[in-house]
Design a protein around this motif. Structure first.
Motif, PDB file in Angstrom:
ATOM      1  N   ALA A  36     -15.940  -1.277   7.074  1.00 27.02           N
ATOM      2  CA  ALA A  36     -15.453  -1.820   8.334  1.00 27.02           C
ATOM      3  C   ALA A  36     -14.705  -3.109   8.046  1.00 27.02           C
ATOM      4  CB  ALA A  36     -16.626  -2.079   9.269  1.00 27.02           C
ATOM      5  N   ALA A  37     -13.479  -3.174   8.503  1.00 25.75           N
ATOM      6  CA  ALA A  37     -12.639  -4.336   8.240  1.00 25.75           C
ATOM      7  C   ALA A  37     -12.353  -5.097   9.520  1.00 25.75           C
ATOM      8  CB  ALA A  37     -11.332  -3.880   7.603  1.00 25.75           C
ATOM      9  N   SER A  38     -12.108  -6.361   9.378  1.00 29.50           N
ATOM     10  CA  SER A  38     -11.742  -7.162  10.547  1.00 29.50           C
ATOM     11  C   SER A  38     -10.393  -6.686  11.065  1.00 29.50           C
ATOM     12  CB  SER A  38     -11.709  -8.647  10.192  1.00 29.50           C
ATOM     13  OG  SER A  38     -10.950  -8.885   9.025  1.00 29.50           O
ATOM     14  N   GLU A  39     -10.181  -6.857  12.361  1.00 30.69           N
ATOM     15  CA  GLU A  39      -8.996  -6.315  13.006  1.00 30.69           C
ATOM     16  C   GLU A  39      -7.724  -6.828  12.341  1.00 30.69           C
ATOM     17  OE1 GLU A  39      -9.141  -6.732  17.189  1.00 30.69           O
ATOM     18  OE2 GLU A  39      -7.162  -5.860  17.541  1.00 30.69           O
ATOM     19  N   GLY A  40      -6.823  -5.915  12.136  1.00 30.73           N
ATOM     20  CA  GLY A  40      -5.544  -6.271  11.546  1.00 30.73           C
ATOM     21  C   GLY A  40      -5.498  -6.207  10.038  1.00 30.73           C
ATOM     22  N   THR A  41      -6.668  -5.987   9.416  1.00 32.29           N
ATOM     23  CA  THR A  41      -6.702  -5.972   7.950  1.00 32.29           C
ATOM     24  C   THR A  41      -5.819  -4.884   7.372  1.00 32.29           C
ATOM     25  OG1 THR A  41      -8.920  -6.909   7.886  1.00 32.29           O
ATOM     26  CG2 THR A  41      -8.199  -5.705   5.937  1.00 32.29           C
ATOM     27  N   PHE A  42      -5.802  -3.724   8.014  1.00 33.63           N
ATOM     28  CA  PHE A  42      -5.111  -2.582   7.436  1.00 33.63           C
ATOM     29  C   PHE A  42      -3.595  -2.700   7.488  1.00 33.63           C
ATOM     30  CE2 PHE A  42      -9.027  -1.159   6.717  1.00 33.63           C
ATOM     31  CZ  PHE A  42      -9.437   0.110   7.114  1.00 33.63           C
ATOM     32  N   VAL A  43      -3.086  -3.524   8.388  1.00 31.20           N
ATOM     33  CA  VAL A  43      -1.642  -3.599   8.546  1.00 31.20           C
ATOM     34  C   VAL A  43      -1.018  -4.173   7.282  1.00 31.20           C
ATOM     35  CG1 VAL A  43       0.229  -4.609   9.880  1.00 31.20           C
ATOM     36  CG2 VAL A  43      -1.885  -3.879  11.020  1.00 31.20           C
ATOM     37  N   ASN A  44      -0.084  -3.422   6.729  1.00 33.19           N
ATOM     38  CA  ASN A  44       0.610  -3.842   5.507  1.00 33.19           C
ATOM     39  C   ASN A  44      -0.358  -4.184   4.381  1.00 33.19           C
ATOM     40  OD1 ASN A  44       3.218  -3.602   6.619  1.00 33.19           O
ATOM     41  ND2 ASN A  44       3.017  -5.598   7.592  1.00 33.19           N
ATOM     42  N   ALA A  45      -1.413  -3.380   4.267  1.00 31.99           N
ATOM     43  CA  ALA A  45      -2.402  -3.644   3.225  1.00 31.99           C
ATOM     44  C   ALA A  45      -2.682  -2.397   2.392  1.00 31.99           C
ATOM     45  CB  ALA A  45      -3.705  -4.136   3.848  1.00 31.99           C
ATOM     46  N   VAL A  46      -3.242  -2.625   1.254  1.00 25.63           N
ATOM     47  CA  VAL A  46      -3.796  -1.571   0.416  1.00 25.63           C
ATOM     48  C   VAL A  46      -5.312  -1.711   0.462  1.00 25.63           C
ATOM     49  CG1 VAL A  46      -3.992  -0.646  -1.911  1.00 25.63           C
ATOM     50  CG2 VAL A  46      -1.788  -1.526  -1.105  1.00 25.63           C
ATOM     51  N   MET A  47      -6.002  -0.620   0.758  1.00 24.65           N
ATOM     52  CA  MET A  47      -7.455  -0.627   0.768  1.00 24.65           C
ATOM     53  C   MET A  47      -7.948   0.096  -0.468  1.00 24.65           C
ATOM     54  SD  MET A  47      -8.119  -2.245   3.491  1.00 24.65           S
ATOM     55  CE  MET A  47      -9.892  -2.013   3.471  1.00 24.65           C
ATOM     56  N   GLY A  48      -8.934  -0.479  -1.114  1.00 20.19           N
ATOM     57  CA  GLY A  48      -9.438   0.137  -2.332  1.00 20.19           C
ATOM     58  C   GLY A  48     -10.953   0.172  -2.375  1.00 20.19           C
ATOM     59  N   TRP A  49     -11.464   1.110  -3.144  1.00 19.33           N
ATOM     60  CA  TRP A  49     -12.892   1.153  -3.460  1.00 19.33           C
ATOM     61  C   TRP A  49     -13.016   0.873  -4.953  1.00 19.33           C
ATOM     62  CZ3 TRP A  49     -16.804   1.236  -0.091  1.00 19.33           C
ATOM     63  CH2 TRP A  49     -16.536   1.650   1.214  1.00 19.33           C
ATOM     64  N   ILE A  50     -13.801  -0.129  -5.264  1.00 16.51           N
ATOM     65  CA  ILE A  50     -13.959  -0.588  -6.641  1.00 16.51           C
ATOM     66  C   ILE A  50     -15.437  -0.553  -6.979  1.00 16.51           C
ATOM     67  CG2 ILE A  50     -13.619  -2.541  -8.216  1.00 16.51           C
ATOM     68  CD1 ILE A  50     -11.333  -3.450  -6.298  1.00 16.51           C
ATOM     69  N   ARG A  51     -15.770  -0.042  -8.129  1.00 19.81           N
ATOM     70  CA  ARG A  51     -17.180   0.039  -8.500  1.00 19.81           C
ATOM     71  C   ARG A  51     -17.446  -0.712  -9.793  1.00 19.81           C
ATOM     72  NH1 ARG A  51     -17.771   6.489 -10.135  1.00 19.81           N
ATOM     73  NH2 ARG A  51     -16.619   6.376 -12.135  1.00 19.81           N
ATOM     74  N   GLN A  52     -18.693  -1.092  -9.945  1.00 19.10           N
ATOM     75  CA  GLN A  52     -19.132  -1.727 -11.183  1.00 19.10           C
ATOM     76  C   GLN A  52     -20.478  -1.146 -11.571  1.00 19.10           C
ATOM     77  OE1 GLN A  52     -19.819  -6.026 -11.307  1.00 19.10           O
ATOM     78  NE2 GLN A  52     -19.106  -6.038 -13.423  1.00 19.10           N
ATOM     79  N   ALA A  53     -20.486  -0.440 -12.664  1.00 25.15           N
ATOM     80  CA  ALA A  53     -21.726   0.109 -13.204  1.00 25.15           C
ATOM     81  C   ALA A  53     -22.392  -0.948 -14.088  1.00 25.15           C
ATOM     82  CB  ALA A  53     -21.433   1.368 -14.011  1.00 25.15           C
ATOM     83  N   PRO A  54     -23.690  -0.841 -14.300  1.00 27.06           N
ATOM     84  CA  PRO A  54     -24.390  -1.828 -15.131  1.00 27.06           C
ATOM     85  C   PRO A  54     -23.753  -1.956 -16.508  1.00 27.06           C
ATOM     86  CG  PRO A  54     -25.967  -0.446 -13.994  1.00 27.06           C
ATOM     87  CD  PRO A  54     -24.612   0.157 -13.734  1.00 27.06           C
ATOM     88  N   GLY A  55     -23.437  -3.190 -16.881  1.00 29.20           N
ATOM     89  CA  GLY A  55     -22.874  -3.440 -18.192  1.00 29.20           C
ATOM     90  C   GLY A  55     -21.423  -3.061 -18.362  1.00 29.20           C
ATOM     91  N   LYS A  56     -20.769  -2.670 -17.266  1.00 26.50           N
ATOM     92  CA  LYS A  56     -19.369  -2.250 -17.358  1.00 26.50           C
ATOM     93  C   LYS A  56     -18.490  -3.132 -16.482  1.00 26.50           C
ATOM     94  CE  LYS A  56     -20.228   2.562 -18.616  1.00 26.50           C
ATOM     95  NZ  LYS A  56     -19.875   3.981 -18.321  1.00 26.50           N
TER      96      LYS A  56
END
Length: 127
Positions: A22-42
């Protein structure tokens, strides 16, 4: 910009989860949305990203064919549908955003390109 990720949990291999951001209003306009993960030790890894207009999307090789990113601009919400989960998908997953003007097809997969990050949600996949 505020980002709130949810939907993580403990699941068995082969099952599915859907993460929401859930993003604050207006975040998506002219934006790139990404999902980023971090595994243990990586290091951080961009697993999926999408331009707000939907014309460009990115998937890490490790999740292609299993994960699907989508966004609902009207609801200011991004999703990550994760199917056929594997133990190696275990990680903390963050949703992130950055201005569209900042990234290209060549850089959309770089975690350092994302200016705004939400808190993470833990995904644990048991074998």
């Amino acid at each position: 910009v505020q980002l709130q990720a949810s939907g993580g949990g403990l699941v068995q291999a082969g099952t599915s989860l859907r993460l929401s951001c859930a993003a604050s209003e207006g975040t998506f306009v002219n934006a790139v949305m990404g999902w980023i993960r971090q595994a243990p030790g990586k290091e951080h890894e961009v697993v999926a990203a999408i331009v707000w207009s939907g014309d460009i999307s990115f998937y890490a090789d490790s999740v292609k064919g299993r994960f699907t990113i989508s966004r609902d601009n009207a609801r200011n919400t991004a999703y990550l549908q994760m199917d056929s989960l594997k133990p190696e998908d275990t990680a903390v997953y963050y949703c992130a955003a950055t201005p569209r003007s900042k990234v290209t097809k060549a850089t959309i997969g770089r975690p350092t390109e994302y200016d705004f990050w939400g808190q993470g949600t833990q995904v644990t996949v048991s074998s």
